[in-house]
Design a protein around this motif. Structure first.
Motif, mmCIF file in Angstrom:
data_model
loop_
_atom_site.group_PDB
_atom_site.id
_atom_site.type_symbol
_atom_site.label_atom_id
_atom_site.label_comp_id
_atom_site.label_asym_id
_atom_site.label_seq_id
_atom_site.Cartn_x
_atom_site.Cartn_y
_atom_site.Cartn_z
ATOM 1 N N ARG A 108 0.925 -1.171 -0.106
ATOM 2 C CA ARG A 108 -0.107 -0.097 -0.036
ATOM 3 C C ARG A 108 0.893 1.289 0.079
ATOM 4 N NH1 ARG A 108 -5.045 0.583 0.523
ATOM 5 N NH2 ARG A 108 -5.404 -1.660 1.078
ATOM 6 N N VAL A 109 0.695 2.173 -0.850
ATOM 7 C CA VAL A 109 1.460 3.298 -1.078
ATOM 8 C C VAL A 109 0.538 4.459 -1.087
ATOM 9 C CG1 VAL A 109 3.288 4.825 -2.477
ATOM 10 C CG2 VAL A 109 3.365 2.088 -2.166
ATOM 11 N N HIS A 110 0.866 5.424 -0.322
ATOM 12 C CA HIS A 110 -0.324 6.692 -0.245
ATOM 13 C C HIS A 110 -1.696 6.299 -0.216
ATOM 14 C CE1 HIS A 110 3.354 8.957 -0.691
ATOM 15 N NE2 HIS A 110 3.387 8.492 -1.826
ATOM 16 N N GLY A 111 -1.976 5.207 0.530
ATOM 17 C CA GLY A 111 -3.335 4.522 0.585
ATOM 18 C C GLY A 111 -3.963 3.741 -0.635
ATOM 19 N N ARG A 112 -3.141 3.468 -1.500
ATOM 20 C CA ARG A 112 -3.329 2.501 -2.664
ATOM 21 C C ARG A 112 -2.671 1.432 -2.978
ATOM 22 N NH1 ARG A 112 -2.213 4.719 -7.132
ATOM 23 N NH2 ARG A 112 -3.928 4.321 -8.553
ATOM 24 N N LEU A 113 -3.292 0.276 -2.944
ATOM 25 C CA LEU A 113 -2.541 -0.880 -3.318
ATOM 26 C C LEU A 113 -1.911 -0.770 -4.574
ATOM 27 C CD1 LEU A 113 -4.918 -3.840 -2.141
ATOM 28 C CD2 LEU A 113 -2.884 -2.820 -0.854
ATOM 29 N N THR A 114 -0.465 -1.485 -4.706
ATOM 30 C CA THR A 114 0.184 -1.272 -5.801
ATOM 31 C C THR A 114 1.148 -2.438 -6.007
ATOM 32 O OG1 THR A 114 1.531 -0.117 -7.439
ATOM 33 C CG2 THR A 114 1.871 0.232 -5.201
ATOM 34 N N ALA A 115 1.279 -2.797 -7.196
ATOM 35 C CA ALA A 115 2.357 -3.986 -7.296
ATOM 36 C C ALA A 115 3.747 -3.349 -8.141
ATOM 37 C CB ALA A 115 1.823 -5.142 -8.336
ATOM 38 N N GLY A 116 3.729 -2.143 -8.384
ATOM 39 C CA GLY A 116 4.912 -1.310 -8.938
ATOM 40 C C GLY A 116 4.874 -1.667 -10.343
ATOM 41 N N TYR A 117 4.068 -2.127 -11.190
ATOM 42 C CA TYR A 117 4.331 -2.453 -12.703
ATOM 43 C C TYR A 117 3.427 -1.450 -13.633
ATOM 44 C CZ TYR A 117 6.252 -6.964 -11.501
ATOM 45 O OH TYR A 117 6.949 -8.032 -11.119
ATOM 46 N N SER A 118 2.446 -0.872 -12.985
ATOM 47 C CA SER A 118 1.832 0.323 -13.845
ATOM 48 C C SER A 118 0.847 1.249 -12.622
ATOM 49 C CB SER A 118 0.731 -0.240 -14.732
ATOM 50 O OG SER A 118 -0.139 0.623 -15.405
ATOM 51 N N GLN A 119 0.681 2.432 -13.025
ATOM 52 C CA GLN A 119 -0.025 3.174 -11.896
ATOM 53 C C GLN A 119 -1.582 3.325 -12.519
ATOM 54 O OE1 GLN A 119 0.901 4.073 -8.822
ATOM 55 N NE2 GLN A 119 2.702 2.814 -9.560
ATOM 56 N N SER A 120 -1.973 2.646 -13.720
ATOM 57 C CA SER A 120 -2.968 2.720 -14.378
ATOM 58 C C SER A 120 -4.167 2.561 -13.326
ATOM 59 C CB SER A 120 -3.204 1.729 -15.529
ATOM 60 O OG SER A 120 -4.401 1.916 -16.199
ATOM 61 N N ASP A 121 -5.269 3.482 -13.740
ATOM 62 C CA ASP A 121 -6.373 3.284 -12.827
ATOM 63 C C ASP A 121 -7.763 3.925 -13.422
ATOM 64 O OD1 ASP A 121 -5.953 5.869 -12.810
ATOM 65 O OD2 ASP A 121 -5.586 6.052 -10.364
#
Length: 293
Positions: free
Chosen positions: A205-218
């Protein structure tokens, strides 16, 4: 237009991906198998085998299909390169190898090799100079004389460079953005996504959002036959939430679509107080938002 037969479960996913793209290209063109026979030089029965997974289409057949359908051939040829490698490693049971037992009249232009390709020198070939020592030739393989490694490597490099631009035309919803700097610290690879690889997942979790680090697409839309880093990201998030897509390879195939539908259906049941997710197997802005919560 008649529905396609279901592809066999035993078919390698990389081969399946190529066939799905060829089917969609044919469907969009509106051409029948008989029309393909007239326009490409490959018989109707050959196209039936190619498009139903019983035989891997030759490279020239893929080029011909792209030509008559008015599509860019490069992304299809890249998928064919990957599918050909998978097919040769493990030919599915009951299916023909790269060169099946077709009769000569059923074979397309690429499969009807000229005599010199089979190793028979033309009668008009001049004799070597007296006293010269001919260079040794590599031993022929089961599929004929091997390609020159440098030529093959160069062709593959050109195809991969053109992949980013070419697949956008075939899949307009695909975002081929490269991974962020964060992904280079814990992702499987850095640089451009390439087919045929699997990637590790470290979801945090980074800045309140889950991420795997491969893309910031949302906010993009991704569905079956999409490729790239956003698909890797979505597969990691689905896995972390307990909805396995069957592998993390950046290819949005049937297994990933099934995982997305299960996730969407579960959210509708568990959170009736929130706007429901459409159970359509498509990762759009709403589904992205719930995946990253």
């Amino acid at each position: 237009m008649p529905r396609w037969k279901e592809l066999p479960d035993s078919l390698d996913p990389r081969v399946r991906q190529l066939i799905v793209q060829l089917r969609r290209l044919k469907d969009r063109s509106g051409l029948s198998l008989a029309s393909l026979q007239d326009k490409t030089g490959y018989s109707r029965s050959s196209w039936d085998r190619y498009l139903n997974g019983r035989k891997l289409p030759p490279r020239a057949a893929v080029q011909e299909l792209a030509r008559v359908c008015g599509a860019e051939p490069t992304p299809l040829l890249v998928l064919h390169e990957v599918a050909e490698s998978a097919w040769q490693q493990n030919v599915p049971p009951g299916r023909e190898g790269p060169r099946g037992q077709e009769s000569e009249e059923q074979r397309g232009p690429e499969e009807q090799q000229a005599p010199e390709v089979r190793g028979i020198a033309p009668e008009s070939a001049p004799p070597p100079p007296a006293g010269s020592v001919p260079a040794p030739r590599p031993a022929p393989t089961r599929h004929g004389w091997p390609r020159r490694p440098v030529v093959l490597a160069g062709a593959l490099l050109i195809a991969l460079v053109a992949l980013g631009a070419g697949l956008v035309a075939l899949n307009p919803w695909w975002d081929d953005s490269t991974p962020t700097a964060t992904s280079r610290t814990h992702g499987a690879v850095a640089g451009s996504w390439a087919p045929g690889k699997t990637y590790s997942c470290k979801v945090r979790r980074v800045h309140g959002r889950l991420t795997a680090g491969y893309s910031q697409s949302d906010n993009g839309e991704y569905q079956e036959s999409a490729h790239g880093w956003p698909v890797v990201e979505a597969q990691c998030l689905l896995t972390a939430r307990g909805f396995s897509p069957g592998g993390v390879d950046g290819v949005f195939g049937p297994a990933t679509e099934s995982a997305v539908k299960r996730f969407q259906s579960k959210h509708r049941q568990d959170r009736p107080d929130q706007p429901p997710l459409a159970v359509d197997g498509i990762i759009g802005p709403h589904t992205w938002g719930v995946l990253r919560k």
